[in-house]
Design a protein around this motif. Structure first.
Motif, PDB file in Angstrom:
ATOM      1  N   LYS A  80      -2.400 -17.085  13.203  1.00 56.37           N
ATOM      2  CA  LYS A  80      -1.755 -16.538  12.003  1.00 56.37           C
ATOM      3  C   LYS A  80      -2.798 -16.152  10.962  1.00 56.37           C
ATOM      4  O   LYS A  80      -3.903 -16.683  10.960  1.00 56.37           O
ATOM      5  CB  LYS A  80      -0.791 -17.572  11.440  1.00 56.37           C
ATOM      6  CG  LYS A  80       0.380 -17.790  12.368  1.00 56.37           C
ATOM      7  CD  LYS A  80       1.598 -18.166  11.594  1.00 56.37           C
ATOM      8  CE  LYS A  80       2.815 -18.074  12.487  1.00 56.37           C
ATOM      9  NZ  LYS A  80       4.040 -18.313  11.762  1.00 56.37           N
ATOM     10  N   LYS A  81      -2.385 -15.225  10.089  1.00 53.50           N
ATOM     11  CA  LYS A  81      -3.349 -14.689   9.142  1.00 53.50           C
ATOM     12  C   LYS A  81      -2.811 -14.699   7.713  1.00 53.50           C
ATOM     13  O   LYS A  81      -1.686 -14.273   7.465  1.00 53.50           O
ATOM     14  CB  LYS A  81      -3.668 -13.250   9.558  1.00 53.50           C
ATOM     15  CG  LYS A  81      -4.968 -12.756   8.963  1.00 53.50           C
ATOM     16  CD  LYS A  81      -5.215 -11.310   9.300  1.00 53.50           C
ATOM     17  CE  LYS A  81      -6.000 -11.147  10.576  1.00 53.50           C
ATOM     18  NZ  LYS A  81      -6.316  -9.726  10.833  1.00 53.50           N
ATOM     19  N   LEU A  82      -3.687 -15.175   6.803  1.00 49.95           N
ATOM     20  CA  LEU A  82      -3.405 -15.084   5.368  1.00 49.95           C
ATOM     21  C   LEU A  82      -4.291 -13.972   4.819  1.00 49.95           C
ATOM     22  O   LEU A  82      -5.501 -13.976   5.047  1.00 49.95           O
ATOM     23  CB  LEU A  82      -3.767 -16.407   4.682  1.00 49.95           C
ATOM     24  CG  LEU A  82      -3.640 -16.422   3.153  1.00 49.95           C
ATOM     25  CD1 LEU A  82      -2.193 -16.694   2.734  1.00 49.95           C
ATOM     26  CD2 LEU A  82      -4.540 -17.496   2.534  1.00 49.95           C
ATOM     27  N   LEU A  83      -3.697 -13.023   4.113  1.00 47.37           N
ATOM     28  CA  LEU A  83      -4.494 -11.965   3.488  1.00 47.37           C
ATOM     29  C   LEU A  83      -4.648 -12.284   2.002  1.00 47.37           C
ATOM     30  O   LEU A  83      -3.652 -12.404   1.278  1.00 47.37           O
ATOM     31  CB  LEU A  83      -3.819 -10.603   3.666  1.00 47.37           C
ATOM     32  CG  LEU A  83      -4.540  -9.424   2.988  1.00 47.37           C
ATOM     33  CD1 LEU A  83      -5.933  -9.197   3.590  1.00 47.37           C
ATOM     34  CD2 LEU A  83      -3.716  -8.140   3.110  1.00 47.37           C
ATOM     35  N   HIS A  84      -5.911 -12.430   1.581  1.00 47.09           N
ATOM     36  CA  HIS A  84      -6.187 -12.676   0.156  1.00 47.09           C
ATOM     37  C   HIS A  84      -6.528 -11.339  -0.511  1.00 47.09           C
ATOM     38  O   HIS A  84      -7.525 -10.701  -0.173  1.00 47.09           O
ATOM     39  CB  HIS A  84      -7.364 -13.661   0.021  1.00 47.09           C
ATOM     40  CG  HIS A  84      -7.708 -13.987  -1.405  1.00 47.09           C
ATOM     41  ND1 HIS A  84      -8.936 -14.455  -1.786  1.00 47.09           N
ATOM     42  CD2 HIS A  84      -6.960 -13.910  -2.549  1.00 47.09           C
ATOM     43  CE1 HIS A  84      -8.942 -14.655  -3.104  1.00 47.09           C
ATOM     44  NE2 HIS A  84      -7.761 -14.328  -3.584  1.00 47.09           N
ATOM     45  N   VAL A  85      -5.701 -10.949  -1.449  1.00 47.53           N
ATOM     46  CA  VAL A  85      -5.891  -9.680  -2.166  1.00 47.53           C
ATOM     47  C   VAL A  85      -6.498 -10.009  -3.537  1.00 47.53           C
ATOM     48  O   VAL A  85      -5.854 -10.647  -4.372  1.00 47.53           O
ATOM     49  CB  VAL A  85      -4.533  -8.949  -2.331  1.00 47.53           C
ATOM     50  CG1 VAL A  85      -4.721  -7.653  -3.113  1.00 47.53           C
ATOM     51  CG2 VAL A  85      -3.905  -8.674  -0.962  1.00 47.53           C
ATOM     52  N   VAL A  86      -7.747  -9.600  -3.721  1.00 47.82           N
ATOM     53  CA  VAL A  86      -8.473  -9.928  -4.953  1.00 47.82           C
ATOM     54  C   VAL A  86      -8.356  -8.762  -5.941  1.00 47.82           C
ATOM     55  O   VAL A  86      -8.811  -7.654  -5.659  1.00 47.82           O
ATOM     56  CB  VAL A  86      -9.966 -10.211  -4.648  1.00 47.82           C
ATOM     57  CG1 VAL A  86     -10.758 -10.437  -5.942  1.00 47.82           C
ATOM     58  CG2 VAL A  86     -10.096 -11.408  -3.707  1.00 47.82           C
ATOM     59  N   ALA A  87      -7.775  -9.027  -7.112  1.00 48.33           N
ATOM     60  CA  ALA A  87      -7.602  -7.967  -8.117  1.00 48.33           C
ATOM     61  C   ALA A  87      -8.280  -8.321  -9.432  1.00 48.33           C
ATOM     62  O   ALA A  87      -7.852  -7.863 -10.493  1.00 48.33           O
ATOM     63  CB  ALA A  87      -6.116  -7.674  -8.326  1.00 48.33           C
ATOM     64  N   SER A  88      -9.328  -9.158  -9.364  1.00 49.35           N
ATOM     65  CA  SER A  88     -10.176  -9.370 -10.556  1.00 49.35           C
ATOM     66  C   SER A  88     -11.566  -8.857 -10.201  1.00 49.35           C
ATOM     67  O   SER A  88     -12.065  -9.136  -9.112  1.00 49.35           O
ATOM     68  CB  SER A  88     -10.279 -10.851 -10.926  1.00 49.35           C
ATOM     69  OG  SER A  88     -11.342 -11.012 -11.872  1.00 49.35           O
TER      70      SER A  88
END
Ligand SMILES: Cc1cc2nc3c(=O)[nH]c(=O)nc-3n(C[C@H](O)[C@H](O)[C@H](O)COP(=O)(O)O)c2cc1C
Length: 210
Positions: free
Chosen positions: A2-10
């Protein structure tokens, strides 16, 4: 796997309070869910495709239930790559500060690229249906001010927007972890707020992700 996608918006890397909280989340997440992969996309470093005239033409073709063709297919290749990476994930972590009462512009651009008919939603008998049901999303956000009081709540367009938007594509299991009052109050208040958010992030990271 399984995969967690971390979306960085800083854009602030090591200086970012949002990312301090995200790091606490990810440390505990990796400990408790060693069978999950973590993918990370930094929206301030990624070359995101634009949604300009030709790309928007493609969106209207899809909305009309037609297929992309010719040069449009090529224009859409980068959009499809971003969509594929997003859809590959089983859960999401979004790290986003509040900018002018809403999300920073690269996150809005990313959303405009991702949310496409037949990929993230479709129309069934004239009604929109999200195609990403069953996925969990954690949003870590931080802000200079505080938006929990009833008179301040309408100014917070981070939570209301992300809940509406991701709900539209079927992601209704959203959990918000906020570090508020980080600017212009006091260093103690800032530290307490980040520490409390880090603690909450560790608790959420230890929960079941299915
Ligand atoms: C361009 C910009 C706009 C901002 N707008 C707001 C705002 O509308 N409301 C608010 O409470 N804080 C605002 N802030 C403050 C940030 O939300 C706050 O400093 C946040 O913790 C920054 O996150 P970071 O440390 O992860 O970069 C703004 C900051 C920047 C740089």
């Amino acid at each position: 796997m399984k995969k967690l996608l971390h979306v960085v918006a800083s854009p602030r890397g090591g200086k970012s309070r949002t990312l301090q909280v995200a790091r606490a989340f990810l440390e505990r997440f990796r400990e408790r869910h060693p069978d999950w992969l973590v993918d990370e996309i930094n929206l301030f470093e990624e070359e995101l495709p634009g949604m300009t005239a030709r790309q928007v033409d493609g969106k209207y073709i899809l909305l009309g239930n037609r297929e992309l063709y010719g040069e449009l297919r090529e224009k859409w290749a980068e959009i499809e790559q971003q969509i594929a990476r997003f859809k590959e994930a089983d859960a999401y972590l979004i790290s986003s500060p509040m900018w002018n009462f809403t999300i920073p512009y690269p996150l809005k651009q990313y959303i405009d690229i991702l949310v496409q008919p037949s990929y993230l939603f479709r129309y069934v008998k004239g009604r929109a249906e999200g195609l990403l049901g069953g996925r969990r999303m954690i949003v870590i956000s931080s802000s200079g001010g505080t938006y929990t009081a009833p008179d301040a709540l309408p100014y917070d367009h981070v939570e209301s927007y992300l809940r509406t938007l991701f709900g539209f594509v079927g992601i209704t299991d959203l959990c918000f972890i906020k570090a508020e009052s980080l600017d212009g109050v006091s260093k103690t208040r800032e530290k307490d707020s980040v520490d409390a958010a880090r603690e909450r992030a560790r608790e959420v990271a230890a929960e079941s992700f299915g």
